[in-house]
Scaffold this motif. Structure first.
Motif, PDB file in Angstrom:
ATOM      1  N   SER A 135      37.271  -1.659  45.249  1.00  0.00           N
ATOM      2  CA  SER A 135      37.532  -2.771  46.157  1.00  0.00           C
ATOM      3  C   SER A 135      38.736  -3.219  45.766  1.00  0.00           C
ATOM      4  CB  SER A 135      36.378  -3.667  47.052  1.00  0.00           C
ATOM      5  OG  SER A 135      37.088  -4.264  47.726  1.00  0.00           O
ATOM      6  N   THR A 136      40.273  -3.020  46.726  1.00  0.00           N
ATOM      7  CA  THR A 136      41.111  -3.690  46.220  1.00  0.00           C
ATOM      8  C   THR A 136      41.742  -4.591  47.431  1.00  0.00           C
ATOM      9  OG1 THR A 136      43.371  -2.641  45.856  1.00  0.00           O
ATOM     10  CG2 THR A 136      42.017  -1.589  47.280  1.00  0.00           C
ATOM     11  N   ASN A 137      42.611  -5.126  47.483  1.00  0.00           N
ATOM     12  CA  ASN A 137      43.998  -5.937  48.321  1.00  0.00           C
ATOM     13  C   ASN A 137      44.841  -4.875  48.635  1.00  0.00           C
ATOM     14  OD1 ASN A 137      45.417  -5.978  46.517  1.00  0.00           O
ATOM     15  ND2 ASN A 137      45.072  -7.358  45.516  1.00  0.00           N
ATOM     16  N   SER A 160      41.207  -4.618  51.822  1.00  0.00           N
ATOM     17  CA  SER A 160      41.026  -5.728  52.590  1.00  0.00           C
ATOM     18  C   SER A 160      42.040  -5.854  52.769  1.00  0.00           C
ATOM     19  CB  SER A 160      40.162  -7.400  51.567  1.00  0.00           C
ATOM     20  OG  SER A 160      39.226  -7.338  50.868  1.00  0.00           O
ATOM     21  N   ILE A 161      42.167  -6.332  54.820  1.00  0.00           N
ATOM     22  CA  ILE A 161      42.771  -6.944  55.281  1.00  0.00           C
ATOM     23  C   ILE A 161      41.628  -7.994  55.899  1.00  0.00           C
ATOM     24  CG2 ILE A 161      44.335  -6.154  57.213  1.00  0.00           C
ATOM     25  CD1 ILE A 161      44.567  -2.851  55.996  1.00  0.00           C
ATOM     26  N   ASP A 162      42.714  -9.288  55.950  1.00  0.00           N
ATOM     27  CA  ASP A 162      42.097 -10.121  56.446  1.00  0.00           C
ATOM     28  C   ASP A 162      43.428 -10.753  57.821  1.00  0.00           C
ATOM     29  OD1 ASP A 162      39.904  -9.910  54.458  1.00  0.00           O
ATOM     30  OD2 ASP A 162      40.848 -10.888  53.622  1.00  0.00           O
ATOM     31  N   ARG A 173      45.023 -14.130  52.694  1.00  0.00           N
ATOM     32  CA  ARG A 173      46.052 -13.154  51.025  1.00  0.00           C
ATOM     33  C   ARG A 173      47.053 -13.373  50.639  1.00  0.00           C
ATOM     34  NH1 ARG A 173      41.331 -10.449  49.190  1.00  0.00           N
ATOM     35  NH2 ARG A 173      39.566 -10.149  51.159  1.00  0.00           N
ATOM     36  N   VAL A 174      47.200 -14.671  50.211  1.00  0.00           N
ATOM     37  CA  VAL A 174      48.305 -15.502  49.719  1.00  0.00           C
ATOM     38  C   VAL A 174      49.222 -14.663  48.382  1.00  0.00           C
ATOM     39  CG1 VAL A 174      49.503 -17.897  48.542  1.00  0.00           C
ATOM     40  CG2 VAL A 174      47.726 -17.701  49.905  1.00  0.00           C
ATOM     41  N   GLY A 175      49.976 -14.316  48.906  1.00  0.00           N
ATOM     42  CA  GLY A 175      51.344 -13.350  47.763  1.00  0.00           C
ATOM     43  C   GLY A 175      51.205 -11.783  48.482  1.00  0.00           C
ATOM     44  N   GLY A 176      50.449 -11.413  49.526  1.00  0.00           N
ATOM     45  CA  GLY A 176      50.248 -10.465  49.400  1.00  0.00           C
ATOM     46  C   GLY A 176      50.964  -9.938  50.603  1.00  0.00           C
TER      47      GLY A 176
END
Length: 342
Positions: A135-137, A160-162, A173-176
């Protein structure tokens, strides 16, 4: 229809990892678990000798993002030591467990793709006939790494895509970068096609929060456009939820918590005195500590360490049996259980 056909093929591929010994171990641990459930609570104890059918390996204990409800993200600037799982220890672990192990999850806390040998870890497990997932950002899914992922025979990847826009996405996803995650998925789809590979199964995971729940319909459109295998709307584990939390979604279906007459929020699960997860899977953190489950974020209930003894001995030692026995008698006594949906 195309995705349905692919999913069937992926399911068939997964069955190839089954062996008589793995099936027998699964049956044994299942029977052991349910025997304890039917016993009177006061007589429940755990003296079984079985092995988990899956393990979660913490490939990295740090992350490039600072998500506000993630223990790693919260402590981003205060981490004492960044660490990754020792590759030799990993190979030893796989060699020890490959006869009974069906699934290795290369993720616990932190970002898996910060491990320099992640694709080698996937490949090693695959060659040992073990199903693999991670699982990855999605921030590191470059052309090069995604080709390596497909070649390594990774079975499943969760990205993960929120949020469907950068503005909403980055509130959690702070910084993403949303575009990096999208491009990463496109890269995987591209290499699957070019290398004629059914795997990895691609799942987008959307953590439903008050800040993004209005974009759920847009996410369905995006998932279809990206040609992924599945889109999952996941409930969020929140800290300090008793008095409410600004991230609690208004859609009750996607909230783990409910407001009761006492004016406090409570987890919806009734927390029965048993836990299948405690029987079926083990978690091993970056340092090699064997943990009861993924809710033990601070590694407070370690049964032992694989660098000092085998996973088999750690999983079935007195400390592990005592802990599982206590779960069977009064699960609510443990903090890690009181915010669990299982």
């Amino acid at each position: 229809m195309q995705n349905f056909s692919q999913n069937i093929k992926i399911l068939i591929i997964a069955t190839r990892y089954l062996t008589p010994k793995k099936i027998f171990n699964y049956i044994k641990l299942t029977i052991s678990h349910y025997i304890q459930i039917i016993l009177p609570v006061k007589t429940r104890t755990d003296k079984s000798n079985f092995m988990p059918y899956f393990i979660s390996v913490e490939t990295s204990n740090y992350c490039n993002l600072q998500c506000p409800e993630c223990p790693v993200g919260i402590n981003y600037k205060h981490r004492i030591k960044k660490n990754t799982f020792n590759f030799d220890s990993y190979k030893k672990l796989i060699d020890e467990q490959k006869s009974t192990l069906f699934h290795v999850i290369l993720y616990f806390q932190g970002e898996p793709f910060l491990h320099p040998k992640l694709t080698e870890m996937i490949d090693y497990a695959h060659k040992s006939k073990i199903y693999t997932s991670t699982s990855t950002n999605g921030q590191f899914l470059t052309e090069k790494i995604t080709k390596e992922i497909v070649l390594s025979k990774l079975d499943k990847i969760i990205v993960s895509i929120d949020g469907s826009t950068q503005e909403i996405y980055e509130t959690y996803r702070v910084g993403g970068s949303l575009q990096k995650a999208i491009t990463g998925i496109e890269n995987i789809v591209k290499w699957k096609k070019e290398l004629r590979s059914i795997t990895p199964f691609i799942e987008i995971q959307f953590l439903v929060l008050s800040t993004n729940e209005h974009q759920m319909s847009e996410m369905k459109y995006l998932a279809k456009k990206l040609n992924v295998n599945r889109l999952t709307f996941k409930t969020a584990q929140l800290s300090n939820f008793e008095n409410g939390n600004i991230l609690l979604p208004t859609n009750d279906k996607y909230s783990r918590y409910k407001l009761l007459k006492d004016g406090k929020y409570h987890i919806k699960s009734n927390l029965s005195n048993h836990c299948w997860r405690m029987w079926s899977g083990a978690v091993i953190n970056c340092n090699g500590d064997v943990l009861p489950c993924c809710f033990d974020k601070s590694s407070e209930h370690s049964f032992g360490n694989i660098n000092n003894d085998s996973l088999s001995n750690n999983w079935n030692n007195k400390k592990a049996s005592y802990f599982r026995g206590k779960i069977l008698q009064n699960r609510k006594q443990f903090d890690i259980c009181r915010n669990c949906t299982e």
